[in-house]
Design an enzyme around this catalytic site. Sequence first.
Site, mmCIF file in Angstrom:
data_model
loop_
_atom_site.group_PDB
_atom_site.id
_atom_site.type_symbol
_atom_site.label_atom_id
_atom_site.label_comp_id
_atom_site.label_asym_id
_atom_site.label_seq_id
_atom_site.Cartn_x
_atom_site.Cartn_y
_atom_site.Cartn_z
ATOM 1 N NE ARG A 16 -3.904 -1.815 2.582
ATOM 2 C CZ ARG A 16 -4.137 -2.185 3.839
ATOM 3 N NH1 ARG A 16 -3.660 -1.467 4.840
ATOM 4 N NH2 ARG A 16 -4.842 -3.266 4.103
ATOM 5 N NE ARG B 266 -7.454 4.989 2.935
ATOM 6 C CZ ARG B 266 -8.324 4.352 3.722
ATOM 7 N NH1 ARG B 266 -9.467 4.947 4.048
ATOM 8 N NH2 ARG B 266 -8.072 3.153 4.175
ATOM 9 N NE ARG C 222 -11.082 7.783 -2.414
ATOM 10 C CZ ARG C 222 -11.353 6.710 -1.684
ATOM 11 N NH1 ARG C 222 -10.375 5.953 -1.245
ATOM 12 N NH2 ARG C 222 -12.590 6.396 -1.391
ATOM 13 C CG ASP D 27 -9.583 -3.180 -4.066
ATOM 14 O OD1 ASP D 27 -9.162 -2.537 -3.075
ATOM 15 O OD2 ASP D 27 -10.368 -4.141 -3.966
ATOM 16 C CE1 TYR E 108 -12.893 -7.429 1.925
ATOM 17 C CE2 TYR E 108 -11.161 -8.918 1.175
ATOM 18 C CZ TYR E 108 -11.567 -7.818 1.920
ATOM 19 O OH TYR E 108 -10.648 -7.119 2.656
#
Length: 371
Positions: free
Chosen positions: A29, A33, A42, A79, A155
């Site tokens: 990652r 963010r 973003r 992702d 998921y």
Amino acid sequence: MSFAPLLNDSFLRACRRQATDHTPVWLMRQAGRYLPEYVATRAKAGSFMGLATHVDYATEVTLQPLARYPLDAAILFSDILTVPDAMGLGLSFAAGEGPRFAHPVRDEAAVAALAVPDPEKLRYVFDAVTSIRTALNGRVPLIGFSGSPWTLACYMVEGAGSSDYRLIKTMLYSRPDLLHRILAINADAVAAYLNAQIAAGAQAVMVFDSWGGVLADGAFQAFSLAYTRRVLAQLRRTGDDGQDVPRIVFTKGGGLWLDAMAEQLDCEVLGLDWTVDLGAARARVGGSAGGPGKALQGNLDPNVLFAPPARVAEEARRVLDRFGAPHTDPATIGPTHIFNLGHGISQYTPPEHVAALVEAVHSHSRALRRG
């Protein structure tokens, strides 16, 4: 396609268990963010999927951490849930809530409807790979990735992230036949997805088995390890340029099964989380000079990065010291280490602490090689 020659191949050399002049470092990652420039991009994109599906934006954010830090590899910005999204499950990212599927897979009819998706539905990923590889201009290698069959299934059945994995474990223990069908389709889809990334220019690929560690012993081997093995068996071994493409497998919480993974997985690199002693892992699966073994990747606790920079550097040196004396003979292969975190970097990480980490890894690992 023709790409610029690679200027820094330390990451790929370490994957191959070849000597390097420093321990290469990249971060799971690393484009994310915690970087204000990512947040700004973003915002322009309007949403996470708007970012991931837009080739120029995906290229921009992949390169952002490389503009700040002398990292030794880039990883595709995407992702892990793009594959089930292409299966028609309706992926969305609500603000502050994480990923969610509109159509979770929980019954016989939903499982029967699953199929390996048309790769054209994922064309935006492959186009991004080629764009990023071109934009890197040979600076560092590009890593492609996917979620593991088991992690994707978590998921797909839960419909979102989970704290107890109740729905998928209910299926595992009550209808294992349904789960095995999901996993078989996922494995074939993941293999096709990674092969297309390799064809588009990825120079290494990584399988994120993020939730393998939630399984019981025995269940891990049957429902995670077996299907990761199925993915690896189908992967291309070389890119279109004829260069080999190293394969990395990371199972969070998988230290218990390190020996089984080393024995059964046809990959070059095993990733480790922070619960594993790196020196012990090297002794168990790292091999010896001239012999077979796995390169190791990891494994600093991501929360170390909240400590002051001097402490961050100290902990980085401790990880390098735990791995021990690096392999330095250019004439043969031997135990090698790729520095990384034991999981993804937190969005709350101060960017300047990452700078201290990367500098410490490079400087201390060079000092270790000088003896």
